[in-house]
Design an enzyme around this catalytic site. Structure first.
Site, short mmCIF file in Angstrom:
data_model
loop_
_atom_site.label_atom_id
_atom_site.label_comp_id
_atom_site.label_asym_id
_atom_site.label_seq_id
_atom_site.Cartn_x
_atom_site.Cartn_y
_atom_site.Cartn_z
N ARG B 47 0.87 -1.18 0.00
CA ARG B 47 0.00 0.00 0.00
C ARG B 47 0.90 1.23 0.00
O ARG B 47 2.11 1.14 0.13
CB ARG B 47 -0.92 0.02 1.21
N GLY B 48 0.27 2.39 -0.14
CA GLY B 48 1.04 3.63 -0.16
C GLY B 48 1.30 4.04 -1.59
O GLY B 48 1.63 3.21 -2.45
N ALA B 49 1.17 5.36 -1.84
CA ALA B 49 1.21 5.85 -3.22
C ALA B 49 2.47 5.41 -3.95
O ALA B 49 2.42 4.84 -5.05
CB ALA B 49 1.11 7.38 -3.21
N ARG B 89 -7.04 -1.31 -7.38
CA ARG B 89 -7.25 -0.13 -6.50
C ARG B 89 -7.56 1.04 -7.42
O ARG B 89 -6.68 1.86 -7.73
CB ARG B 89 -5.98 0.18 -5.69
N GLN B 188 -2.03 3.30 12.11
CA GLN B 188 -0.80 3.09 11.32
C GLN B 188 0.44 3.49 12.12
O GLN B 188 1.50 2.90 11.94
CB GLN B 188 -0.84 3.92 10.03
N ASP B 229 -0.80 13.65 1.66
CA ASP B 229 -1.54 12.91 0.64
C ASP B 229 -1.75 13.75 -0.61
O ASP B 229 -1.71 13.24 -1.72
CB ASP B 229 -2.88 12.43 1.20
N ASN B 239 -3.50 15.71 4.66
CA ASN B 239 -2.78 14.55 5.18
C ASN B 239 -3.72 13.80 6.11
O ASN B 239 -4.85 14.21 6.36
CB ASN B 239 -1.49 14.99 5.90
N LYS B 240 -3.25 12.68 6.63
CA LYS B 240 -4.08 11.81 7.46
C LYS B 240 -4.76 12.60 8.59
O LYS B 240 -4.16 13.47 9.21
CB LYS B 240 -3.20 10.70 8.04
#
Lengths: 338, 338
Positions: B47-49, B89, B188, B229, B239-240
């Site tokens: 996962r993760g861009a 995805r 996370q 993000d 961001n988160k």
């Protein structure tokens, strides 16, 4: 629905809402002896400063009445009960205070001690009702309120502090929505505040603590209302960890940040927030969630139980007697509140 | 210890650190077919861009090489793989971007597509190394860093963004302690960042998100470093969820709030943060964790996945190419950073 009474006196016994059963079940405990009360206090079936004060006072009355019924020495019974009650939660100053309130009436016998205890209970309800009305009057027109932790009836006899304000707004038909922060690590907001709001018939949304700032700064909240654990003489407010971030966001958004608390929370002996020692709790509360351990084995946590919101971020402190405006920007506080 | 490589190419296969097994176990997956890769992406093993971009590129190379080995049509195999990878995805733009990066080399056959994919991987490592060095150079002398969520190697190929900065400070012997916010609702920080910090040998403390403001304003943190993000053209940073509160606290305390992110995160088509649509995720993430439900049955949650930190609260955005100072108070940003 009648307000929830967390602790009460009924037919010669103390009746307590067992908070360890919430939110799954509303279970009431009928407490017939001091032993039972001490056990209930120890396992946190009853908790919160104001509720513990009432528990201490009623506990002394209970001991006196049981001793009289059994033909035992009343003075010895109440002295013994006082020691055991205070020992159940040695750091809870209100518990000892409540014990003393009943003991000072001991010359009048069991009936006088019960009357003194019931006076403590009645005064608590009256104070919280006054806090609720006073806070709500300040916030009329602010229909979306955010709160943190549980400053509700479960920490008092009835109504609580922040939730008393919210309940009064609701009674005035001046409330649309409450955002309840879950309040990690112990999740009092997720477990208790949502339960109380549901019982009061108040529309609410549960959020993670980190979501509050985005909602506040994004214009989705009209006021923040919280309780307090201790208020310094300069107006700095110690409250459950996570509160300060909401105060910073409220200032950024230009909405009121209101603290609802009884006068007894104000500590003139503490000059400022920096003088308040912050309790560091067991790191295991942070390392997991609901029984499951989530962090890697060996992880070390820091777990301060409270934070301090500086007075200049506090729009108003509402007590049963007065409204204090400690903000260093009174124009902001008054303009937005009045 | 060598840096952790979240995704890599080894002996004709893709090798992935299975993030679903962390932090309990460091398990690597050997991925031999596109089917296996699609399954790994779907269940968030990777996962993760940035990691997904590399996965997309390597996935196309994998499809081409397998087709050639089996004597199948390479073009048809890569076209089919592209559709399936992107479908795994659909909202992950970097995944599609990585697929394209390998496909543009298709005229050169499997070897050329693999070379293109490995170039994507190498560029990602290079970018993160540059971000780490550039951010660390800004923060020398600030020995206690707070971070949020996981902007580490597990979201990239190696090093990550915020954790690349922290790792570089550590390599320079310029770091004493990292506060890792647990990052509710999905934790996370508790599960992944603590694991990465432990592996890097960096002293750290796990905290609940609500404890950050008290530590920052209380003088126990010297800088906040987070990932991003999406960054709007005016410097507003999505961001988160939970990030904004840390930025507000950093401003209050007068310490830098630094965003570490690749250039690809900056979206010139988005004028400002208010134009970024905030994903609202399933409320069940808030109502409990793991299998445990903590809120009363029927409770409704609000669950925004991100928040937006306004540009004026951002001391610096550090990318692989430059340092951007979007703050409306440049005197603050420059004085405290340089």
């Amino acid at each position: 629905m009648t307000p929830l009474r967390t602790i009460d006196w009924h037919d010669g016994d103390i009746v307590i809402v067992d908070q360890t059963a919430l939110p799954a079940e509303l279970r009431t405990l009928r407490v017939h002896t001091v032993e039972e009360l001490v056990a209930a206090i120890r396992r946190l079936a009853v908790r919160g400063a104001m509720a513990l004060g009432v528990a201490g006072a009623l506990g002394i009355a209970l001991a006196a009445i049981r001793a009289r019924e059994r033909g035992e020495d009343v003075d010895r019974a109440t002295e013994d009960a006082a020691a055991r009650l205070i020992g159940a939660r040695p750091t809870a100053v209100n518990l000892a205070w409540g014990v003393d309130r009943a003991l000072v009436a001991s010359a009048g016998g069991p009936a006088a001690m019960l009357a003194a205890a019931l006076a403590v209970l009645a005064a608590d309800i009256e104070a919280n009702t006054a806090i609720g009305r006073r806070g709500a009057a300040l916030l009329v027109g602010r229909r979306r309120i955010l709160t943190h932790c549980n400053a509700g009836s479960l920490a008092a006899v009835e109504r609580g502090t922040a939730l008393a304000v919210i309940g009064a707004l609701h009674d005035m038909d001046e409330l649309d929505l409450v955002y309840a922060c879950e309040t990690r690590p112990l999740l009092q907001g997720a477990r208790l505040t949502t339960w109380e709001l549901g019982r009061m018939g108040i529309a609410h949304r549960l959020i993670v603590d980190g979501a509050a700032a985005g909602l506040i700064v994004g214009g989705r909240v009209d006021a923040v209302v919280v309780g307090a654990d201790r208020i310094a003489a300069n107006g700095d407010v110690a409250n459950k960890v996570g509160t300060l971030a909401h105060a910073l966001a409220a200032r950024r958004a230009g909405i009121p940040f209101v603290v609802a608390a009884p006068e007894s929370t104000i500590d003139p002996a503490t000059a400022r927030g920096a003088d308040i020692e912050i309790e560091e709790r067991d790191g295991r509360e942070v390392l997991g969630f609901g029984g499951a351990v989530t962090a890697p084995v060996g992880t070390v946590a820091a777990n301060p139980a409270f934070d301090v919101t500086p007075a200049d971020l506090v729009s108003a402190i509402v007590t049963e007697r007065r409204t204090i405006v400690p903000s260093a920007s009174p124009a902001f506080a008054i303009a937005t509140l009045v």
